[in-house]
Design a protein around this motif. Sequence first.
Motif, short mmCIF file in Angstrom:
data_model
loop_
_atom_site.label_atom_id
_atom_site.label_comp_id
_atom_site.label_asym_id
_atom_site.label_seq_id
_atom_site.Cartn_x
_atom_site.Cartn_y
_atom_site.Cartn_z
N ALA A 145 0.82 -1.22 0.00
CA ALA A 145 0.00 0.00 0.00
C ALA A 145 0.85 1.26 0.00
O ALA A 145 0.41 2.31 -0.48
CB ALA A 145 -0.94 -0.01 1.20
N THR A 146 2.07 1.16 0.51
CA THR A 146 2.97 2.32 0.56
C THR A 146 3.83 2.46 -0.70
O THR A 146 4.70 3.32 -0.76
CB THR A 146 3.88 2.20 1.80
N GLY A 147 3.61 1.59 -1.69
CA GLY A 147 4.26 1.73 -2.98
C GLY A 147 5.42 0.80 -3.27
O GLY A 147 5.84 0.67 -4.41
N GLU A 148 5.98 0.15 -2.25
CA GLU A 148 7.07 -0.79 -2.49
C GLU A 148 6.57 -1.96 -3.33
O GLU A 148 5.44 -2.41 -3.16
CB GLU A 148 7.64 -1.32 -1.17
N VAL A 149 7.43 -2.45 -4.21
CA VAL A 149 7.09 -3.57 -5.09
C VAL A 149 8.21 -4.60 -5.00
O VAL A 149 9.38 -4.25 -5.02
CB VAL A 149 6.92 -3.11 -6.56
N VAL A 150 7.81 -5.87 -4.91
CA VAL A 150 8.79 -6.94 -4.89
C VAL A 150 8.29 -8.08 -5.76
O VAL A 150 7.10 -8.39 -5.76
CB VAL A 150 9.08 -7.42 -3.45
N GLU A 151 9.21 -8.65 -6.54
CA GLU A 151 8.89 -9.86 -7.30
C GLU A 151 9.55 -11.04 -6.60
O GLU A 151 10.75 -11.03 -6.34
CB GLU A 151 9.36 -9.77 -8.74
N LEU A 152 8.73 -12.03 -6.27
CA LEU A 152 9.19 -13.19 -5.53
C LEU A 152 9.14 -14.44 -6.40
O LEU A 152 8.06 -14.86 -6.80
CB LEU A 152 8.28 -13.41 -4.32
N PRO A 153 10.28 -15.05 -6.69
CA PRO A 153 10.25 -16.34 -7.37
C PRO A 153 9.78 -17.42 -6.39
O PRO A 153 10.16 -17.40 -5.22
CB PRO A 153 11.71 -16.58 -7.77
N PHE A 154 8.96 -18.32 -6.86
CA PHE A 154 8.40 -19.40 -6.05
C PHE A 154 8.52 -20.73 -6.77
O PHE A 154 8.47 -20.79 -8.00
CB PHE A 154 6.88 -19.20 -5.86
N VAL A 155 8.60 -21.79 -5.99
CA VAL A 155 8.27 -23.13 -6.44
C VAL A 155 7.25 -23.64 -5.44
O VAL A 155 7.47 -23.60 -4.23
CB VAL A 155 9.49 -24.08 -6.51
N SER A 156 6.11 -24.06 -5.93
CA SER A 156 5.04 -24.58 -5.08
C SER A 156 4.83 -26.04 -5.43
O SER A 156 4.76 -26.40 -6.61
CB SER A 156 3.75 -23.79 -5.31
N VAL A 157 4.76 -26.85 -4.40
CA VAL A 157 4.55 -28.29 -4.58
C VAL A 157 3.19 -28.63 -3.98
O VAL A 157 2.89 -28.24 -2.85
CB VAL A 157 5.66 -29.10 -3.88
N HIS A 158 2.38 -29.32 -4.79
CA HIS A 158 1.02 -29.67 -4.36
C HIS A 158 0.81 -31.17 -4.48
O HIS A 158 1.33 -31.78 -5.40
CB HIS A 158 -0.01 -29.00 -5.26
N ARG A 159 0.02 -31.70 -3.58
CA ARG A 159 -0.47 -33.07 -3.72
C ARG A 159 -1.98 -32.95 -3.83
O ARG A 159 -2.62 -32.29 -3.01
CB ARG A 159 -0.09 -33.93 -2.53
N VAL A 160 -2.54 -33.58 -4.86
CA VAL A 160 -3.98 -33.49 -5.14
C VAL A 160 -4.58 -34.89 -5.08
O VAL A 160 -4.11 -35.81 -5.75
CB VAL A 160 -4.24 -32.87 -6.53
#
Length: 152
Positions: free
Chosen positions: A93-108
């Motif tokens: 909300a204060t204007g800072e921006v960050v790009e976060l690389p992710f790896v997400s592991v799911h079991r379905v």
Amino acid sequence: MPAPETGPAAVVRSLWAALARREWDAVADHIADDGLYIDVPVGPTAAARGPVDVVKRLRIGLEPLADYRNHEGLLVADGEVVMYEHAETWTFATGEVVELPFVSVHRVREGRITLWKDYWDFGTVVNAAPPGWLEGLAAADMSWMFDATGLV
């Protein structure tokens, strides 16, 4: 025309589409009653279990953001396991921006997420977050916390 995608990969794609829209009820619909969410940088002692608590956990980080974007990436499925390499852009909300690389592991299983583990670098967001962000997290409702040690 190709048939619509079904199976675990489709469930994961649908989950992430709902999360990108921050449609919390739709996110909850994807989580099994005993489904676990583990934010790996924080560890299994601060996991969330079940749709209501997983959504509570996600909302702490994402709801206050001025904007949240998920950038689709590589999705690989092997039976009930789906791995998703992607990135998220958080705009505070204060204007800072960050790009976060992710790896997400799911079991379905049976069309619902039974395990969701997010791998990312906590330092990346801490270094870009506005002053007081960590203190705000510490003051959040922690009723969702579940110790999943030994379950994953």
